[in-house]
Design a protein around this motif. Structure first.
Motif, PDB file in Angstrom:
ATOM      1  N   TYR A  83      18.200  14.964  -5.928  1.00 26.24           N
ATOM      2  CA  TYR A  83      17.594  13.628  -5.881  1.00 26.24           C
ATOM      3  C   TYR A  83      18.141  12.750  -6.993  1.00 26.24           C
ATOM      4  CZ  TYR A  83      13.946  10.080  -6.653  1.00 26.24           C
ATOM      5  OH  TYR A  83      13.268   8.915  -6.871  1.00 26.24           O
ATOM      6  N   VAL A  84      18.139  13.264  -8.230  1.00 24.53           N
ATOM      7  CA  VAL A  84      18.630  12.485  -9.364  1.00 24.53           C
ATOM      8  C   VAL A  84      20.113  12.167  -9.197  1.00 24.53           C
ATOM      9  CG1 VAL A  84      19.049  12.524 -11.852  1.00 24.53           C
ATOM     10  CG2 VAL A  84      16.875  13.353 -10.945  1.00 24.53           C
ATOM     11  N   ALA A  85      20.864  13.093  -8.595  1.00 25.74           N
ATOM     12  CA  ALA A  85      22.300  12.885  -8.400  1.00 25.74           C
ATOM     13  C   ALA A  85      22.595  11.869  -7.299  1.00 25.74           C
ATOM     14  CB  ALA A  85      22.989  14.202  -8.078  1.00 25.74           C
ATOM     15  N   GLY A  86      21.555  11.448  -6.551  1.00 26.67           N
ATOM     16  CA  GLY A  86      21.750  10.414  -5.551  1.00 26.67           C
ATOM     17  C   GLY A  86      21.806  10.890  -4.118  1.00 26.67           C
ATOM     18  N   ALA A  87      21.498  12.163  -3.865  1.00 36.82           N
ATOM     19  CA  ALA A  87      21.524  12.666  -2.494  1.00 36.82           C
ATOM     20  C   ALA A  87      20.459  11.969  -1.657  1.00 36.82           C
ATOM     21  CB  ALA A  87      21.296  14.172  -2.481  1.00 36.82           C
ATOM     22  N   GLU A  88      20.778  11.724  -0.390  1.00 31.70           N
ATOM     23  CA  GLU A  88      19.846  11.091   0.531  1.00 31.70           C
ATOM     24  C   GLU A  88      19.076  12.112   1.348  1.00 31.70           C
ATOM     25  OE1 GLU A  88      19.260   7.860   0.731  1.00 31.70           O
ATOM     26  OE2 GLU A  88      20.724   7.370  -0.816  1.00 31.70           O
ATOM     27  N   VAL A  89      19.693  13.261   1.601  1.00 31.27           N
ATOM     28  CA  VAL A  89      19.064  14.309   2.403  1.00 31.27           C
ATOM     29  C   VAL A  89      19.251  15.642   1.690  1.00 31.27           C
ATOM     30  CG1 VAL A  89      19.021  15.495   4.631  1.00 31.27           C
ATOM     31  CG2 VAL A  89      19.547  13.052   4.542  1.00 31.27           C
ATOM     32  N   VAL A  90      18.171  16.393   1.542  1.00 30.04           N
ATOM     33  CA  VAL A  90      18.237  17.739   0.980  1.00 30.04           C
ATOM     34  C   VAL A  90      17.701  18.701   2.035  1.00 30.04           C
ATOM     35  CG1 VAL A  90      17.560  19.289  -0.887  1.00 30.04           C
ATOM     36  CG2 VAL A  90      17.878  16.832  -1.343  1.00 30.04           C
ATOM     37  N   ARG A  91      18.542  19.625   2.455  1.00 31.79           N
ATOM     38  CA  ARG A  91      18.206  20.544   3.538  1.00 31.79           C
ATOM     39  C   ARG A  91      18.144  21.978   3.003  1.00 31.79           C
ATOM     40  NH1 ARG A  91      18.453  20.255   9.076  1.00 31.79           N
ATOM     41  NH2 ARG A  91      18.771  22.233  10.170  1.00 31.79           N
ATOM     42  N   ILE A  92      16.997  22.610   3.147  1.00 34.28           N
ATOM     43  CA  ILE A  92      16.823  24.000   2.719  1.00 34.28           C
ATOM     44  C   ILE A  92      16.826  24.877   3.964  1.00 34.28           C
ATOM     45  CG2 ILE A  92      15.433  25.614   1.378  1.00 34.28           C
ATOM     46  CD1 ILE A  92      16.523  23.209  -0.190  1.00 34.28           C
ATOM     47  N   GLU A  93      17.865  25.696   4.099  1.00 30.04           N
ATOM     48  CA  GLU A  93      18.042  26.528   5.286  1.00 30.04           C
ATOM     49  C   GLU A  93      17.740  27.988   4.972  1.00 30.04           C
ATOM     50  OE1 GLU A  93      22.086  25.713   6.323  1.00 30.04           O
ATOM     51  OE2 GLU A  93      21.565  23.886   7.444  1.00 30.04           O
ATOM     52  N   GLY A  94      17.838  28.825   6.011  1.00 31.40           N
ATOM     53  CA  GLY A  94      17.654  30.264   5.809  1.00 31.40           C
ATOM     54  C   GLY A  94      16.240  30.730   6.048  1.00 31.40           C
ATOM     55  N   GLN A  95      15.560  30.090   7.011  1.00 30.67           N
ATOM     56  CA  GLN A  95      14.187  30.460   7.350  1.00 30.67           C
ATOM     57  C   GLN A  95      13.292  30.532   6.100  1.00 30.67           C
ATOM     58  OE1 GLN A  95      14.666  34.148   9.602  1.00 30.67           O
ATOM     59  NE2 GLN A  95      14.881  32.999  11.511  1.00 30.67           N
ATOM     60  N   PRO A  96      13.109  29.417   5.428  1.00 25.22           N
ATOM     61  CA  PRO A  96      12.305  29.411   4.204  1.00 25.22           C
ATOM     62  C   PRO A  96      10.869  29.862   4.456  1.00 25.22           C
ATOM     63  CG  PRO A  96      12.688  27.170   5.013  1.00 25.22           C
ATOM     64  CD  PRO A  96      13.578  28.074   5.800  1.00 25.22           C
ATOM     65  N   ASP A  97      10.368  30.686   3.547  1.00 23.19           N
ATOM     66  CA  ASP A  97       8.991  31.171   3.694  1.00 23.19           C
ATOM     67  C   ASP A  97       8.009  30.154   3.103  1.00 23.19           C
ATOM     68  OD1 ASP A  97       9.163  31.443   0.942  1.00 23.19           O
ATOM     69  OD2 ASP A  97       9.464  33.622   1.008  1.00 23.19           O
ATOM     70  N   ARG A  98       6.723  30.535   3.077  1.00 18.45           N
ATOM     71  CA  ARG A  98       5.700  29.607   2.626  1.00 18.45           C
ATOM     72  C   ARG A  98       5.902  29.204   1.169  1.00 18.45           C
ATOM     73  NH1 ARG A  98       1.288  30.191  -0.219  1.00 18.45           N
ATOM     74  NH2 ARG A  98       1.458  32.474  -0.170  1.00 18.45           N
ATOM     75  N   GLU A  99       6.314  30.143   0.315  1.00 13.12           N
ATOM     76  CA  GLU A  99       6.505  29.820  -1.101  1.00 13.12           C
ATOM     77  C   GLU A  99       7.629  28.806  -1.301  1.00 13.12           C
ATOM     78  OE1 GLU A  99       7.056  33.380  -3.288  1.00 13.12           O
ATOM     79  OE2 GLU A  99       4.965  34.031  -3.119  1.00 13.12           O
ATOM     80  N   VAL A 100       8.702  28.945  -0.550  1.00 13.53           N
ATOM     81  CA  VAL A 100       9.808  27.992  -0.645  1.00 13.53           C
ATOM     82  C   VAL A 100       9.369  26.620  -0.142  1.00 13.53           C
ATOM     83  CG1 VAL A 100      12.079  27.391   0.252  1.00 13.53           C
ATOM     84  CG2 VAL A 100      11.619  29.733  -0.506  1.00 13.53           C
ATOM     85  N   ARG A 101       8.626  26.598   0.954  1.00  6.80           N
ATOM     86  CA  ARG A 101       8.149  25.323   1.488  1.00  6.80           C
ATOM     87  C   ARG A 101       7.197  24.644   0.506  1.00  6.80           C
ATOM     88  NH1 ARG A 101       9.327  25.108   7.122  1.00  6.80           N
ATOM     89  NH2 ARG A 101      10.231  27.105   7.804  1.00  6.80           N
ATOM     90  N   ASP A 102       6.351  25.432  -0.153  1.00  2.07           N
ATOM     91  CA  ASP A 102       5.454  24.872  -1.173  1.00  2.07           C
ATOM     92  C   ASP A 102       6.256  24.304  -2.347  1.00  2.07           C
ATOM     93  OD1 ASP A 102       3.264  25.520   0.334  1.00  2.07           O
ATOM     94  OD2 ASP A 102       2.755  27.333  -0.795  1.00  2.07           O
ATOM     95  N   ALA A 103       7.346  25.004  -2.709  1.00  2.00           N
ATOM     96  CA  ALA A 103       8.188  24.525  -3.812  1.00  2.00           C
ATOM     97  C   ALA A 103       8.839  23.192  -3.449  1.00  2.00           C
ATOM     98  CB  ALA A 103       9.258  25.570  -4.149  1.00  2.00           C
ATOM     99  N   VAL A 104       9.271  23.052  -2.198  1.00  2.00           N
ATOM    100  CA  VAL A 104       9.864  21.790  -1.745  1.00  2.00           C
ATOM    101  C   VAL A 104       8.832  20.668  -1.817  1.00  2.00           C
ATOM    102  CG1 VAL A 104      10.812  20.562   0.251  1.00  2.00           C
ATOM    103  CG2 VAL A 104      11.593  22.885  -0.290  1.00  2.00           C
TER     104      VAL A 104
END
Length: 374
Positions: A83-104
């Protein structure tokens, strides 16, 4: 004369009596994939003219990270950094579990103008919803200043009154300042790669705003540090100490206000030099109070030294060797950096307490006064 690596010297020609044209070297055009009929965009940047090719996809820069390779805490850091670097889209792949989704979601909650826009079993996507043209760095900076200085004032009051609950409320507000700082930092980073981001609509650059915002963010950090001492001061200090610390806090906040106002409103040299002279005077007063606290050996002396350490600037303008390395209530020197770089020269400041007359530091001092980690 043209060289393979540039610059290319071209003469502007008038065509048809109504249009100015500039020829491009053929080999350079081929190397840049510029063909007959292509369109370019011109951006006016004061004394510069920028020419770019349209890039409809460039505004949607995407960063992809794997939930398999990164722990939830690392995913949170990746999203924030993107985000700070200026990205417009951040995509987290690899079937993220609940903890990863909470972190996002936690990372998104701490940032401005970005939301979770898509969720599937295979990925979770955060997308920036900001419109660059709608951003006002000046307004964002003003909001940062208002919040940070209010925190600073409330933190001093909480500490001097031993009000731990009020101190905790001050610490919570730091997240707001961090979010706003992240927004300004993001626009600064984007301005390095995106010519559409000129940052201000004035002679200030995104770097000017970033530099000032960094100092204001430090004011908020020091407010958090001051608020933390509210748990340590069970008995209010003597009235004269309370009055002195409160006064120094007010004067330090005025320094930040005056410095930022001068920066944003093109303050003249006399105004800026006045801010620096006032800062030196506040430092003198803080050192005088620090000596008195040492001599009185109050039960809350260490906590009060911590408060004083963050209430005021701790170094004179005339003593500074490295620009921007400050403590306490922000840096009026850094906040006016863009003006200073244009030739601001102030006369010698009043050194009412010379180095040879300062009390030498003792082991007792080191126990009573926190070390300044610059």
């Amino acid at each position: 004369m043209d060289t393979p690596d540039g610059p290319y010297d071209r003469k502007i020609q008038l065509t048809g009596g109504t249009t100015y044209t500039v020829s491009l070297p053929k080999q350079w055009a081929i190397a840049q994939s510029v063909e007959n009929g292509d369109r370019v965009r011109l951006y006016d940047r004061g004394d510069r003219l920028l020419v770019t090719q349209p890039d409809d996809d460039g505004s949607r820069r995407t960063v992809t990270a794997s939930a398999v390779r990164h722990a939830p805490a690392a995913i949170e850091r990746v999203l924030t950094a993107a985000y700070v670097a200026g990205a417009e889209v951040v995509r987290i792949e690899g079937q993220p579990d609940r903890e990863v989704r909470d972190a996002v979601r936690k990372a998104v909650a701490g940032l401005v103008g970005i939301e979770v826009s898509e969720e599937t079993d295979d990925a979770i996507v955060a997308r920036a919803m900001l419109d660059v043209d709608d951003l006002s760095p000046k307004q964002t900076l003003a909001q940062m200043e208002s919040t940070a200085l209010r925190m600073h004032e409330e933190a001093i009051s909480a500490a001097l009154n031993g009000d731990a609950e009020r101190g905790r409320r001050v610490r919570v507000q730091d997240d707001t300042v961090d979010r706003l700082f992240g927004l300004i930092a993001r626009e600064f980073q984007r301005s390095l790669v995106d010519v559409r981001v000129d940052g201000a609509g004035s002679d200030l650059t995104t770097f000017d705003y970033y530099t000032a915002a960094r100092q204001i963010e430090r004011v908020a950090d020091h407010a958090v540090k001051i608020a933390g001492t509210a748990d340590q001061i069970e008995t209010p200090p003597p009235d004269d100490v309370v009055d002195d610390v409160t006064r120094l806090g007010t004067e330090s906040r005025n320094l930040v206000r005056n410095a930022l106002s001068a920066m944003l409103n093109d303050g003249n040299a006399e105004t800026l030099c006045g801010v620096l002279a006032d800062a030196d005077r506040v430092v003198d007063d803080a050192e005088s109070l620090d000596r008195r606290l040492y001599e009185r050996a109050l039960p809350t002396g260490y906590a009060l030294a911590t408060v004083l350490d963050s209430v005021t600037p701790r170094q004179r303008h005339s003593d500074r060797r490295v620009r921007g390395q400050r403590r306490g209530g922000g840096d009026p020197d850094d906040a006016s950096r863009s003006r200073d770089q244009r030739g601001l020269t102030c006369g010698p400041t009043d050194e009412r307490m010379s180095h040879q007359h300062r009390r030498p530091t003792t082991d007792t001092d080191r126990r009573l006064t926190p070390t300044d980690h610059r």
